[in-house]
Design a protein around this motif. Structure first.
Motif, PDB file in Angstrom:
ATOM      1  N   ARG A 314       0.839  -1.210   0.000  1.00 12.51           N
ATOM      2  CA  ARG A 314       0.000   0.000   0.000  1.00 12.51           C
ATOM      3  C   ARG A 314       0.873   1.260   0.000  1.00 12.51           C
ATOM      4  O   ARG A 314       0.609   2.202  -0.737  1.00 12.51           O
ATOM      5  CB  ARG A 314      -0.945  -0.003   1.197  1.00 12.51           C
ATOM      6  N   ARG A 315       1.897   1.259   0.852  1.00 11.33           N
ATOM      7  CA  ARG A 315       2.825   2.395   0.890  1.00 11.33           C
ATOM      8  C   ARG A 315       4.257   1.867   0.911  1.00 11.33           C
ATOM      9  O   ARG A 315       4.953   1.933   1.923  1.00 11.33           O
ATOM     10  CB  ARG A 315       2.566   3.257   2.131  1.00 11.33           C
ATOM     11  N   PRO A 316       4.728   1.316  -0.199  1.00  8.74           N
ATOM     12  CA  PRO A 316       6.078   0.739  -0.235  1.00  8.74           C
ATOM     13  C   PRO A 316       7.152   1.821  -0.121  1.00  8.74           C
ATOM     14  O   PRO A 316       7.048   2.877  -0.732  1.00  8.74           O
ATOM     15  CB  PRO A 316       6.126   0.043  -1.596  1.00  8.74           C
ATOM     16  N   CYS A 317       8.182   1.552   0.687  1.00  9.38           N
ATOM     17  CA  CYS A 317       9.244   2.541   0.911  1.00  9.38           C
ATOM     18  C   CYS A 317      10.652   1.961   0.807  1.00  9.38           C
ATOM     19  O   CYS A 317      11.630   2.707   0.875  1.00  9.38           O
ATOM     20  CB  CYS A 317       9.081   3.181   2.294  1.00  9.38           C
ATOM     21  N   VAL A 318      10.785   0.647   0.686  1.00  8.88           N
ATOM     22  CA  VAL A 318      12.111   0.030   0.702  1.00  8.88           C
ATOM     23  C   VAL A 318      12.942   0.481  -0.482  1.00  8.88           C
ATOM     24  O   VAL A 318      14.113   0.869  -0.342  1.00  8.88           O
ATOM     25  CB  VAL A 318      11.992  -1.509   0.741  1.00  8.88           C
ATOM     26  N   ALA A 319      12.376   0.438  -1.677  1.00 10.00           N
ATOM     27  CA  ALA A 319      13.123   0.830  -2.875  1.00 10.00           C
ATOM     28  C   ALA A 319      13.571   2.280  -2.781  1.00 10.00           C
ATOM     29  O   ALA A 319      14.704   2.619  -3.154  1.00 10.00           O
ATOM     30  CB  ALA A 319      12.255   0.612  -4.115  1.00 10.00           C
ATOM     31  N   LYS A 320      12.721   3.129  -2.253  1.00 12.05           N
ATOM     32  CA  LYS A 320      13.073   4.539  -2.099  1.00 12.05           C
ATOM     33  C   LYS A 320      14.228   4.710  -1.130  1.00 12.05           C
ATOM     34  O   LYS A 320      15.091   5.578  -1.317  1.00 12.05           O
ATOM     35  CB  LYS A 320      11.846   5.317  -1.624  1.00 12.05           C
ATOM     36  N   PRO A 363      -4.132  -6.083  -2.341  1.00  9.59           N
ATOM     37  CA  PRO A 363      -2.916  -6.543  -1.657  1.00  9.59           C
ATOM     38  C   PRO A 363      -3.174  -7.644  -0.634  1.00  9.59           C
ATOM     39  O   PRO A 363      -2.337  -8.537  -0.476  1.00  9.59           O
ATOM     40  CB  PRO A 363      -2.398  -5.270  -0.981  1.00  9.59           C
ATOM     41  N   THR A 364      -4.307  -7.616   0.037  1.00  5.41           N
ATOM     42  CA  THR A 364      -4.576  -8.635   1.068  1.00  5.41           C
ATOM     43  C   THR A 364      -4.618 -10.028   0.459  1.00  5.41           C
ATOM     44  O   THR A 364      -4.028 -10.984   0.991  1.00  5.41           O
ATOM     45  CB  THR A 364      -5.904  -8.329   1.779  1.00  5.41           C
ATOM     46  N   ALA A 391       2.921  -4.077   5.935  1.00  9.57           N
ATOM     47  CA  ALA A 391       2.063  -2.950   6.320  1.00  9.57           C
ATOM     48  C   ALA A 391       1.780  -3.016   7.828  1.00  9.57           C
ATOM     49  O   ALA A 391       1.926  -4.071   8.449  1.00  9.57           O
ATOM     50  CB  ALA A 391       0.755  -3.004   5.537  1.00  9.57           C
ATOM     51  N   PRO A 392       1.365  -1.914   8.450  1.00  7.83           N
ATOM     52  CA  PRO A 392       0.995  -1.946   9.867  1.00  7.83           C
ATOM     53  C   PRO A 392      -0.172  -2.898  10.109  1.00  7.83           C
ATOM     54  O   PRO A 392      -1.024  -3.092   9.228  1.00  7.83           O
ATOM     55  CB  PRO A 392       0.597  -0.489  10.169  1.00  7.83           C
ATOM     56  N   LEU A 393      -0.231  -3.443  11.295  1.00  9.85           N
ATOM     57  CA  LEU A 393      -1.223  -4.471  11.608  1.00  9.85           C
ATOM     58  C   LEU A 393      -2.648  -3.942  11.735  1.00  9.85           C
ATOM     59  O   LEU A 393      -3.598  -4.550  11.241  1.00  9.85           O
ATOM     60  CB  LEU A 393      -0.836  -5.177  12.907  1.00  9.85           C
ATOM     61  N   LEU A 394      -2.818  -2.843  12.419  1.00 14.25           N
ATOM     62  CA  LEU A 394      -4.163  -2.417  12.790  1.00 14.25           C
ATOM     63  C   LEU A 394      -4.957  -1.751  11.672  1.00 14.25           C
ATOM     64  O   LEU A 394      -6.162  -1.997  11.553  1.00 14.25           O
ATOM     65  CB  LEU A 394      -4.097  -1.500  14.016  1.00 14.25           C
ATOM     66  N   PRO A 395      -4.374  -0.914  10.809  1.00 21.53           N
ATOM     67  CA  PRO A 395      -5.201  -0.244   9.800  1.00 21.53           C
ATOM     68  C   PRO A 395      -5.725  -1.177   8.712  1.00 21.53           C
ATOM     69  O   PRO A 395      -6.826  -0.981   8.206  1.00 21.53           O
ATOM     70  CB  PRO A 395      -4.254   0.813   9.197  1.00 21.53           C
ATOM     71  N   GLY A 401      -2.700 -11.959   7.126  1.00 22.97           N
ATOM     72  CA  GLY A 401      -2.609 -13.104   6.221  1.00 22.97           C
ATOM     73  C   GLY A 401      -1.180 -13.525   5.974  1.00 22.97           C
ATOM     74  O   GLY A 401      -0.887 -14.723   5.823  1.00 22.97           O
ATOM     75  N   LEU A 402      -0.267 -12.566   5.954  1.00 25.68           N
ATOM     76  CA  LEU A 402       1.134 -12.868   5.708  1.00 25.68           C
ATOM     77  C   LEU A 402       1.820 -13.479   6.929  1.00 25.68           C
ATOM     78  O   LEU A 402       2.806 -14.207   6.787  1.00 25.68           O
ATOM     79  CB  LEU A 402       1.863 -11.589   5.280  1.00 25.68           C
ATOM     80  N   ALA A 403       1.290 -13.172   8.134  1.00 27.00           N
ATOM     81  CA  ALA A 403       1.925 -13.654   9.371  1.00 27.00           C
ATOM     82  C   ALA A 403       1.956 -15.182   9.431  1.00 27.00           C
ATOM     83  O   ALA A 403       2.877 -15.774  10.012  1.00 27.00           O
ATOM     84  CB  ALA A 403       1.187 -13.098  10.583  1.00 27.00           C
ATOM     85  N   ARG A 404       0.992 -15.829   8.818  1.00 28.80           N
ATOM     86  CA  ARG A 404       0.957 -17.301   8.847  1.00 28.80           C
ATOM     87  C   ARG A 404       2.075 -17.903   7.995  1.00 28.80           C
ATOM     88  O   ARG A 404       2.471 -19.046   8.206  1.00 28.80           O
ATOM     89  CB  ARG A 404      -0.393 -17.803   8.339  1.00 28.80           C
ATOM     90  N   LEU A 405       2.565 -17.125   7.013  1.00 24.77           N
ATOM     91  CA  LEU A 405       3.593 -17.632   6.106  1.00 24.77           C
ATOM     92  C   LEU A 405       5.003 -17.389   6.631  1.00 24.77           C
ATOM     93  O   LEU A 405       5.936 -18.064   6.218  1.00 24.77           O
ATOM     94  CB  LEU A 405       3.440 -16.970   4.725  1.00 24.77           C
ATOM     95  N   ALA A 406       5.141 -16.396   7.529  1.00 29.88           N
ATOM     96  CA  ALA A 406       6.464 -16.081   8.086  1.00 29.88           C
ATOM     97  C   ALA A 406       6.808 -17.048   9.209  1.00 29.88           C
ATOM     98  O   ALA A 406       5.935 -17.653   9.830  1.00 29.88           O
ATOM     99  CB  ALA A 406       6.479 -14.643   8.598  1.00 29.88           C
ATOM    100  N   GLN A 407       8.082 -17.199   9.479  1.00 27.11           N
ATOM    101  CA  GLN A 407       8.543 -18.088  10.543  1.00 27.11           C
ATOM    102  C   GLN A 407       8.799 -17.327  11.855  1.00 27.11           C
ATOM    103  O   GLN A 407       9.119 -17.935  12.874  1.00 27.11           O
ATOM    104  CB  GLN A 407       9.823 -18.808  10.102  1.00 27.11           C
TER     105      GLN A 407
END
Length: 483
Positions: A314-320, A363-364, A391-395, A401-407
């Motif tokens: 939603r608000r990508p910043c890594v590349a920047k 994105p979800t 992305a932040p958890l609460l907004p 959904g991604l948390a289940r895929l991470a270790q």
């Protein structure tokens, strides 16, 4: 809140203390300068009884005077006393207004009455005090004078008795004189009262704000709230916006804090070390992207092959942050337009970066898809550690959904901004989906005062990290890097 915590709160909110002191002292100075000076003149009267020289009668007269002198003091501010004074001195005020300026007291076990009068003029204050004393003496003697009675002479003819005399007399022991200086206002007293009032107001406001403020101030408070390990505390650095990467910050406190975070993360998960680590926060603005970027750099600096994935679609910043191309990346791979190796970029010559790609409308769904799981497994097979910025958890629901895929997940908490409810809700959300929370990163905390090593003094420059020729063979000591 204990004393130490209270003093720290006062120091943290020093501006509130200063403002309260300035306002209170200013009010005291203004009140002093605007107040009309008041002068006080005093006179003293002695109450005596008219009695014979008989010792018994003298003793009885003394007891009589002491018994009644308290009542006499209450007569001083009455209209009978003040009315004649107003007329005599032509004061232009009512007897009641004059009474409000008069104070009379009779010390215990004495036959003395002290009368004080306040006025804006020192000479008038003395004149009024003396006039009140004279009027009061006349009133008391008149009140104490017995009423005349008729009696008969020996021949049975009525005859008038002599004019009765008051059994008490009042004498002035000290006449009022014009005072040399005013009794009010008193600048030093008012200033001291202003300082005290300002301090009390400041303390009250600080206590109120601390009570109502539910933000987390220390990493210990985060640990007590969540029960999670605090893996790192990143100090606030005003130069961070201009130099966001630790490779440019050298051996600053902030750079060293990220190296400590790397070490703590490695040693905290020795038995079951995660390869896919998700970095998130409760709400925006807590520094999760900066944490992700610098954690990846510190791992690479220690010789760990690291891939950084920008999964904040939603608000990508890594590349920047690295000055890389953002349009081709994760979303490009997820929709099948490119392979991972085709869109992978190198940052700082150490970290492999998979940018976010084009911002998608869903994105979800993309992040919780089977294809996302396959991409993460592919990256984990090629790199020792995969850092995923989310992305932040609460907004939004993307990260759940991604948390289940991470270790494992690192939860970033910003000092004095993130409140307790936000952190508690974020932790509960991760636990509901079975997410493994590795610990917390307390970000933008107050920087420690001074450098205990004198800018590394005799330790000199930190040694360069030892990079294994085969990244997969890097040991825990290699990952620890420098001392």
């Amino acid at each position: 809140m204990d004393l130490h915590g209270f003093l720290k709160a006062l120091a943290r909110r020093w501006l509130t203390v200063v403002v309260c002191l300035v306002l209170a002292v200013g009010a005291a100075v203004a009140a002093t300068s605007l107040s009309t000076p008041a002068y006080e003149a005093s006179t003293q009267l002695f109450v005596a009884t008219r009695a014979s020289e008989d010792t018994t009668q003298l003793s009885q007269g003394q007891s009589f005077s002491q018994a009644r002198v308290q009542s006499y003091a209450a007569i001083v501010p009455t209209r009978q006393v003040t009315g004649p004074v107003v007329r005599e001195l032509k004061l232009g005020i009512t007897p009641e207004e004059l009474a409000s300026r008069i104070t009379a007291e009779a010390p215990l076990n004495t036959v003395l009455i002290n009368i004080s009068v306040r006025d804006t003029s020192p000479k008038r204050a003395a004149s009024i005090a003396n006039a009140v004393a004279a009027s009061f003496s006349a009133v008391v003697e008149r009140l104490e004078k017995p009423k005349p009675t008729d009696r008969q002479d020996p021949e049975g003819e009525p005859s008038a008795s002599p004019d009765p005399v008051s059994p008490v007399s009042l004498g002035v022991t000290q006449h009022a004189v014009a005072p040399a200086g005013p009794v009010s206002p008193r600048p030093l007293v008012n200033l001291a009262a202003g300082v005290l009032a300002g301090l009390l107001l400041a303390v009250g406001l600080v206590v109120l704000r601390e009570t109502l403020d539910t933000t987390l101030k220390t990493s210990q408070a985060v640990g007590e709230l969540t029960g999670l390990s605090g893996l790192g505390a990143i100090p606030y650095d005003k130069s961070a916006p201009a130099l966001p990467l630790i490779t440019a910050a050298g051996h600053s406190q902030r750079a060293e804090a990220f190296r400590k975070l790397r070490t703590n993360l490695q040693f905290a998960q020795v038995d079951d070390r995660p390869r896919i680590i998700m970095v998130t926060s409760s709400v925006p603005g807590e520094g999760k992207t900066n944490t992700s970027v610098n954690l990846a750099l510190s791992l690479a600096e220690a010789g760990v092959s690291t891939c950084l994935v920008d999964a904040d679609l939603r608000r990508p910043c890594v590349a920047k942050s690295f000055g890389l191309v953002q349009d081709a990346g994760l979303t490009t791979v997820l929709i099948g337009q490119a392979r991972v190796d085709e869109v992978m970029q190198q940052a700082d010559g150490r970290v492999s970066v998979l940018a976010s790609g084009a911002v998608p409308p869903n994105p979800t769904e993309l992040l919780a898809s089977t294809r996302m799981s396959e991409v993460l497994r592919e990256l984990a097979s090629a790199y020792e550690v995969v850092i995923v910025d989310t992305a932040p958890l609460l907004p939004v629901a993307d990260t759940i959904g991604l948390a289940r895929l991470a270790q494992g997940t690192l939860l970033v908490v910003r000092a004095s901004k993130t409140n307790r409810d936000q952190v508690r809700t974020a932790v509960e959300a991760l636990e509901r989906v079975g997410g493994r929370i590795l610990g917390t990163v307390f970000n933008m905390t107050e920087a420690p005062k001074g450098d205990p090593y004198g800018a590394y003094g005799e330790y000199g420059e930190l040694p360069s990290p030892r990079v294994s020729a085969h990244p997969r063979e890097a040991t825990a000591m290699d990952l620890a890097g420098e001392k």
